[in-house]
Enzyme design. Structure first.
Site, PDB file in Angstrom:
ATOM      1  CG  ASN A   9      22.774 -21.327 -43.817  1.00 15.98           C
ATOM      2  OD1 ASN A   9      22.587 -22.297 -43.761  1.00 15.98           O
ATOM      3  ND2 ASN A   9      23.337 -20.652 -42.781  1.00 15.98           N
ATOM      4  CE  LYS A  11      20.926 -19.071 -40.667  1.00 16.66           C
ATOM      5  NZ  LYS A  11      20.978 -18.180 -39.557  1.00 16.66           N
ATOM      6  CG  HIS A  95      26.556 -20.504 -39.433  1.00 22.65           C
ATOM      7  ND1 HIS A  95      25.811 -20.395 -38.258  1.00 22.65           N
ATOM      8  CD2 HIS A  95      26.085 -19.813 -40.542  1.00 22.65           C
ATOM      9  CE1 HIS A  95      24.963 -19.230 -38.769  1.00 22.65           C
ATOM     10  NE2 HIS A  95      25.236 -19.220 -39.831  1.00 22.65           N
ATOM     11  CD  GLU A  97      22.226 -20.152 -37.011  1.00 25.26           C
ATOM     12  OE1 GLU A  97      22.143 -21.206 -37.786  1.00 25.26           O
ATOM     13  OE2 GLU A  97      21.821 -19.247 -37.242  1.00 25.26           O
ATOM     14  CD  GLU A 167      27.134 -15.751 -41.667  1.00 30.74           C
ATOM     15  OE1 GLU A 167      26.531 -15.568 -42.567  1.00 30.74           O
ATOM     16  OE2 GLU A 167      27.211 -16.822 -40.936  1.00 30.74           O
ATOM     17  N   GLY A 173      20.227 -13.148 -38.197  1.00 29.01           N
ATOM     18  CA  GLY A 173      18.745 -13.239 -37.833  1.00 29.01           C
ATOM     19  C   GLY A 173      18.126 -12.151 -36.836  1.00 29.01           C
ATOM     20  CB  SER A 213      20.291  -8.967 -40.923  1.00 27.43           C
ATOM     21  OG  SER A 213      20.016  -9.603 -39.850  1.00 27.43           O
TER      22      SER A 213
HETATM   23  P1  PGA Z   1      20.433 -13.968 -41.582  1.00 29.70           P
HETATM   24  O1  PGA Z   1      21.270 -15.306 -41.616  1.00 29.70           O
HETATM   25  O2  PGA Z   1      20.699 -13.594 -43.012  1.00 29.70           O
HETATM   26  O3  PGA Z   1      18.958 -14.461 -41.609  1.00 29.70           O
HETATM   27  O4  PGA Z   1      20.958 -13.099 -40.855  1.00 29.70           O
HETATM   28  C1  PGA Z   1      22.797 -15.173 -42.173  1.00 29.70           C
HETATM   29  C2  PGA Z   1      23.539 -16.461 -41.599  1.00 29.70           C
HETATM   30  O5  PGA Z   1      23.380 -17.018 -40.935  1.00 29.70           O
HETATM   31  O6  PGA Z   1      24.145 -17.259 -42.515  1.00 29.70           O
END
Ligand code: PGA
Length: 253
Positions: A9, A11, A95, A97, A167, A173, A213
């Protein structure tokens, strides 16, 4: 047997030239691997270029979002049919976010999933708890609700076009991955939830991937677990060497 998925992803990162550079490096590193379904999710403006560059390779393209209507007065939105038209195979839906920053509800997410399936694409439904929810002891109830509401009205046949991504919000992140034990506990719970909503065979066929992560140093342990069928990766998916290492989990060169 569920085929593993490793999905990147990206983003709001990567211009079209940056996306194409990354794809070239992935193509070189992947050769003809077929063990894993590899997916990359660029920004909308890079989807067509990345879909063209990956056509005929083992890399599939996902959009990071869509709108549930096919057309109309919806300024700024993009429909599943348009995404399919530029070569997308998947759409990431719900997601954290989008849930947090854009206030997407389970009901809205459910509409999007139905539209994605009707549009001939596959949906990657993201669910996950915040740290507060985990600490409060309500985590499983919240995850159960996100899955039940997100998938409301779907049939077992529809589920062939759905992937679940667990997730935990606190792991995205932040560099704090859920341990393989913590992730497996939830994945196995989610598989049970799917068996309750649909049936055992649907739950056994649905791929449930972990995100938050995921890095070269934790992928192998996660992938050892029975109910973890892959990873949805943010940060580490934008470095070709790291993403290739994730795809080659348990088989580093
Ligand atoms: P990350 O993001 O691997 O940077 O933690 C995962 C995601 O948001 O799908």
């Amino acid at each position: 047997m569920r085929k593993p998925i490793i999905a990147g992803n990206w983003k709001l990162h990567n211009t079209i030239p940056e996306a194409l550079d990354l794809v070239e490096a992935l193509k070189k590193g992947l050769a003809n691997q077929t063990r894993v379904d590899v997916i990359v999710a660029p920004v909308f403006t890079a989807l067509a270029a990345v879909a063209d560059a990956t056509s005929g390779t083992g890399i599939a393209v996902a959009a990071q979002n869509c709108y549930p209507e096919a057309s109309g007065a919806f300024t700024g939105e993009v429909s599943p049919a348009l995404l399919r038209g530029v070569g997308c195979k998947y759409v990431i839906i719900g997601h954290s976010e989008r849930r947090q920053l854009f206030h997407e509800s389970d009901e809205f997410i459910n509409k999007k999933i139905k539209a994605v399936i009707a549009g001939g694409l596959a949906a990657i439904l993201c669910v996950g708890e915040t740290l507060e929810q985990r600490d409060s002891g309500a985590m499983m109830e919240i995850l159960h609700d996100q899955v039940r509401k997100g998938l409301a009205g779907l049939t077992a046949v529809d589920m062939q076009q759905v992937v679940i991504a667990y997730e935990p919000v606190w792991a995205i992140g932040t560099g704090k991955t859920a341990s393989a034990d913590q992730a497996e506990e939830v994945h196995s719970f989610l598989r049970g939830t799917l068996a309750g909503i649909f049936d055992k065979s649907t739950s056994e066929q649905t791929r449930i991937i972990y995100g938050g992560s995921v890095k070269p140093d934790n992928i192998d342990g996660l992938m050892e677990r029975a109910d973890i069928d892959g990873a949805l990766v943010g940060g580490a998916s934008m470095k070709a060497a790291d993403f290739l290492r994730l795809i080659h989990f348990q088989q580093p060169e």
